[in-house]
Scaffold this active site. Structure first.
Site, PDB file in Angstrom:
ATOM      1  CG  ASP A   1      15.204   3.008   6.541  1.00  0.00           C
ATOM      2  OD1 ASP A   1      13.948   2.789   7.049  1.00  0.00           O
ATOM      3  OD2 ASP A   1      15.877   2.252   6.254  1.00  0.00           O
TER       4      ASP A   1
ATOM      5  CE1 TYR B   1      15.868   2.644  -1.758  1.00  0.00           C
ATOM      6  CE2 TYR B   1      15.191   0.670  -2.848  1.00  0.00           C
ATOM      7  CZ  TYR B   1      15.071   1.891  -1.779  1.00  0.00           C
ATOM      8  OH  TYR B   1      13.997   1.763  -1.126  1.00  0.00           O
TER       9      TYR B   1
END
Length: 264
Positions: A51, A109
């Site tokens: 994003d 992540y």
């Protein structure tokens, strides 16, 4: 010929990975650079679309080309044509059945929090900032309730387009490194905003607003409105993507920044 690339980028000044009209994206910048080297239009496929504001140290892409170039041309040439906040880390030829997204078996992540009363001046776009005390042990305890295959509706963005909320979390560790708190999470895949929504709720546990068991309760409720607010994008990094060993993709330090591969 199909080529895979390892990509690193600072997502601060981009509206996410995916190419969009009239706004800057990492994908568009990379495709423009590669197209110059190939002398034909290049379209890349990525392992995971990050994003706006999210960074990457371990993004993987592939593209097809008719151009005959040495691998160094794809790395050095692309880097010479890329903005300073995007870099190609490696390049290699891969078989036609390789796909950056569909061949991947897991994504990893890391979310980095600068945990100090005062905000940082140098890494302000590379870390998230939380000024209050965080109990990392309780955050770690809470995170263990998310391990395994579960319905992550409570940690899924309302506008998420994924067909299923089920994901398999392989590990989730929360560790402190001086003033930095790192949430390290690996799963087969992630629903939209999953890491940032989990992080927001773990922070609620860390600052004493909720008990660790609250995370288990949230998971069972399957209701996004009951979880904490979504954590900011600044501290999030896509650090690695796993593929079957027979593809032979390079293994690189995952970072980000000063962080070692093993945080325990």
């Amino acid at each position: 010929m199909r080529i895979a690339l390892g990509i690193e980028y600072d997502g601060t000044h981009y509206y996410g990975w995916q190419r969009q009209r009239e706004v800057k994206s990492v994908q568009e910048a990379l495709e423009k650079a590669l197209s110059k080297i190939a002398n034909h239009p290049v379209e890349v496929q990525c392992a995971g679309r990050t994003d706006a504001g999210v960074h990457g140290t371990g993004q993987v892409v592939h593209f097809d080309t008719t151009a005959e170039r040495q691998m160094v041309a794809w790395t050095m040439g692309a880097n010479a044509n890329l903005p300073k906040d995007i870099a190609v880390r490696w390049a290699m030829a891969v078989p036609d059945e390789f796909h950056a997204r569909f061949s991947a078996t897991a994504r990893r992540y890391r979310y980095v929090i600068y945990n100090h009363v005062y905000r940082p001046g140098i890494l302000n776009s590379g870390v998230s900032h939380y000024h209050g005390e965080l109990d990392v042990e309780k955050m770690q305890q809470a995170g263990q309730y998310l391990l395994g295959e579960n319905d992550f509706t409570s940690f899924r963005a309302v506008h998420c387009q994924s067909r299923s909320p089920w994901r398999n979390v392989m590990h989730l560790n929360v560790t402190r490194h001086g003033r930095y708190v790192v949430i390290d999470i690996k799963a087969n895949a992630f629903v939209h905003h999953m890491v940032r929504n989990i992080t927001g709720s773990l922070i609620a546990v860390g600052r004493g607003e909720q008990k660790p068991e609250w995370i288990q309760w949230l998971l069972a409720q399957k209701d996004r409105t009951l979880a904490a607010a979504t954590a900011k994008a600044e501290g999030l990094y896509l650090v690695s993507v796993d593929y079957p060993a027979h593809f032979g993709l390079p293994e690189m330090p995952i970072g980000p920044l000063f962080l070692p591969d093993n945080l325990n």
